[in-house]
Design an enzyme around this catalytic site. Structure first.
Site, PDB file in Angstrom:
ATOM      1  N   GLU A  12      29.770 -50.831  11.308  1.00 23.48           N
ATOM      2  CA  GLU A  12      30.402 -51.614  10.246  1.00 23.48           C
ATOM      3  C   GLU A  12      30.543 -53.072  10.643  1.00 23.48           C
ATOM      4  O   GLU A  12      30.536 -53.955   9.808  1.00 23.48           O
ATOM      5  CB  GLU A  12      31.797 -51.070   9.951  1.00 23.48           C
ATOM      6  N   ASP A 212      33.911 -37.799   4.841  1.00 22.68           N
ATOM      7  CA  ASP A 212      33.932 -36.339   4.955  1.00 22.68           C
ATOM      8  C   ASP A 212      35.182 -35.838   4.257  1.00 22.68           C
ATOM      9  O   ASP A 212      36.016 -36.630   3.829  1.00 22.68           O
ATOM     10  CB  ASP A 212      33.929 -35.928   6.438  1.00 22.68           C
TER      11      ASP A 212
HETATM   12  N1  SAH Z   1      32.134 -40.043  17.712  1.00 24.91           N
HETATM   13  C1  SAH Z   1      32.609 -40.960  16.740  1.00 24.91           C
HETATM   14  C2  SAH Z   1      34.104 -41.035  16.735  1.00 24.91           C
HETATM   15  C3  SAH Z   1      34.646 -40.383  15.561  1.00 24.91           C
HETATM   16  S1  SAH Z   1      36.352 -40.522  15.441  1.00 24.91           S
HETATM   17  C4  SAH Z   1      32.004 -42.321  16.945  1.00 24.91           C
HETATM   18  O1  SAH Z   1      32.479 -43.107  17.739  1.00 24.91           O
HETATM   19  O2  SAH Z   1      31.029 -42.598  16.262  1.00 24.91           O
HETATM   20  C5  SAH Z   1      36.457 -40.690  13.702  1.00 24.91           C
HETATM   21  C6  SAH Z   1      36.691 -42.063  13.203  1.00 24.91           C
HETATM   22  O3  SAH Z   1      36.578 -42.068  11.788  1.00 24.91           O
HETATM   23  C7  SAH Z   1      38.081 -42.553  13.486  1.00 24.91           C
HETATM   24  O4  SAH Z   1      38.034 -43.946  13.673  1.00 24.91           O
HETATM   25  C8  SAH Z   1      38.878 -42.157  12.235  1.00 24.91           C
HETATM   26  O5  SAH Z   1      39.740 -43.181  11.829  1.00 24.91           O
HETATM   27  C9  SAH Z   1      37.832 -41.914  11.152  1.00 24.91           C
HETATM   28  N2  SAH Z   1      37.778 -40.587  10.513  1.00 24.91           N
HETATM   29  C10 SAH Z   1      36.780 -40.207   9.678  1.00 24.91           C
HETATM   30  N3  SAH Z   1      36.951 -38.944   9.266  1.00 24.91           N
HETATM   31  C11 SAH Z   1      38.084 -38.482   9.853  1.00 24.91           C
HETATM   32  C12 SAH Z   1      38.763 -37.213   9.835  1.00 24.91           C
HETATM   33  N4  SAH Z   1      38.290 -36.181   9.131  1.00 24.91           N
HETATM   34  N5  SAH Z   1      39.884 -37.096  10.576  1.00 24.91           N
HETATM   35  C13 SAH Z   1      40.342 -38.138  11.314  1.00 24.91           C
HETATM   36  N6  SAH Z   1      39.730 -39.348  11.363  1.00 24.91           N
HETATM   37  C14 SAH Z   1      38.607 -39.535  10.654  1.00 24.91           C
END
Ligand code: SAH
Length: 248
Positions: A12, A212
């Site tokens: 982003e 999601d």
């Molecule tokens: N491995 C990933 C990290 C994912 S953590 C990477 O670095 O690419 C998920 C991130 O997206 C967090 O910043 C959170 O704020 C957001 N997020 C998206 N879907 C989420 C969900 N179902 N639960 C919690 N956070 C979520």
């Protein structure tokens, strides 16, 4: 009047970095910050990092070391509210921490010593972000065959968990709703940044694209969505937001 633009994900931030005039990188607290200008506005770009503590440190550094006077956050989130679908966008009105529980000393969800469960976003800055989200997405739509998406405005819940099970998402939503805090979406940083901005009296606004449904397929939907869709949304929204930002 410097504005901070916090992104949750490198994908982003990249689009914004490409647009940044006179970019200068500064390392502080082990993080990289990018100072420069977007549409003639002085800005600092930063990655929030993941989770509440990391995001709070980034926000505090932006305020203390870079003197930013406004802060806006873009990221992705899991949709947990009814009718909040993948591809929709949520602009936050306020934030609650779904994993804060100092009961029975304090009521569940209440932040100890603050006497409150929620931290509000700045109304004027959020209204501007809401307009920019609608306008930015409408502009994207004319350029590509984008699906129809809804821009929501409401409560977001944050906590140090990637919610990736339908039963967990259902319970999280039900428990918060019972306490009067029904959220539209769940993520991992916003409430921390909102609390820091509250402490400093800095206007804050946040937008999240739904990647999601925080259910059993969340871990599959999330990475695919980030690279294919969310980065384009974030860029279109923030570009519009900064371009049309009224001076303060
Ligand atoms: N491995 C990933 C990290 C994912 S953590 C990477 O670095 O690419 C998920 C991130 O997206 C967090 O910043 C959170 O704020 C957001 N997020 C998206 N879907 C989420 C969900 N179902 N639960 C919690 N956070 C979520």
């Amino acid at each position: 009047m410097t504005i901070a633009i916090l992104s949750a994900l490198a994908e982003e931030q990249q689009g914004l970095l490409d647009l940044l005039h006179q970019p200068r990188s500064v390392t502080r607290a082990g993080r990289e910050f990018w100072q420069g200008e977007l549409h003639g506005q002085p800005v600092v770009l930063a990655l929030s990092r993941i989770g509440k503590v990391a995001a709070a440190t980034t926000a505090t550094t932006l305020i203390e070391a870079f003197g930013v006077q406004r802060l806006v956050f873009t990221g992705v989130a899991g949709g947990v509210g009814h009718g909040v679908r993948v591809g929709d966008v949520v602009v936050a009105t306020d934030f609650v921490q779904h994993d804060m529980d100092a009961s029975p000393i304090f009521p569940r969800y209440q932040i100890p010593l603050y006497g409150r469960e929620r931290f509000a976003c700045d109304a004027a800055l959020s209204a501007h972000l809401l307009r920019a989200s609608r306008a930015g997405l409408a502009r994207l739509k004319t350029e590509s065959d984008l699906q129809d998406q809804t821009v929501h405005h409401g409560l977001i819940a944050s906590g140090d968990r990637f919610v990736s099970a339908a039963e967990e998402a259902r319970r999280l939503h039900a428990d918060l709703s019972d306490a009067g805090h029904a959220p539209l979406a769940v993520e991992m940083e916003g409430a921390a940044v909102a609390q820091v901005c509250h402490d400093y009296g800095i206007p804050f606004a946040a937008v999240r694209t739904i990647s999601d449904r925080a259910d059993d397929s969340a871990h599959v939907d999330f990475p695919k969505f980030v690279t294919e869709v969310a980065s384009r949304y974030a860029l279109a929204i923030i570009d519009e937001f900064v371009r049309t930002l009224p001076p303060r």
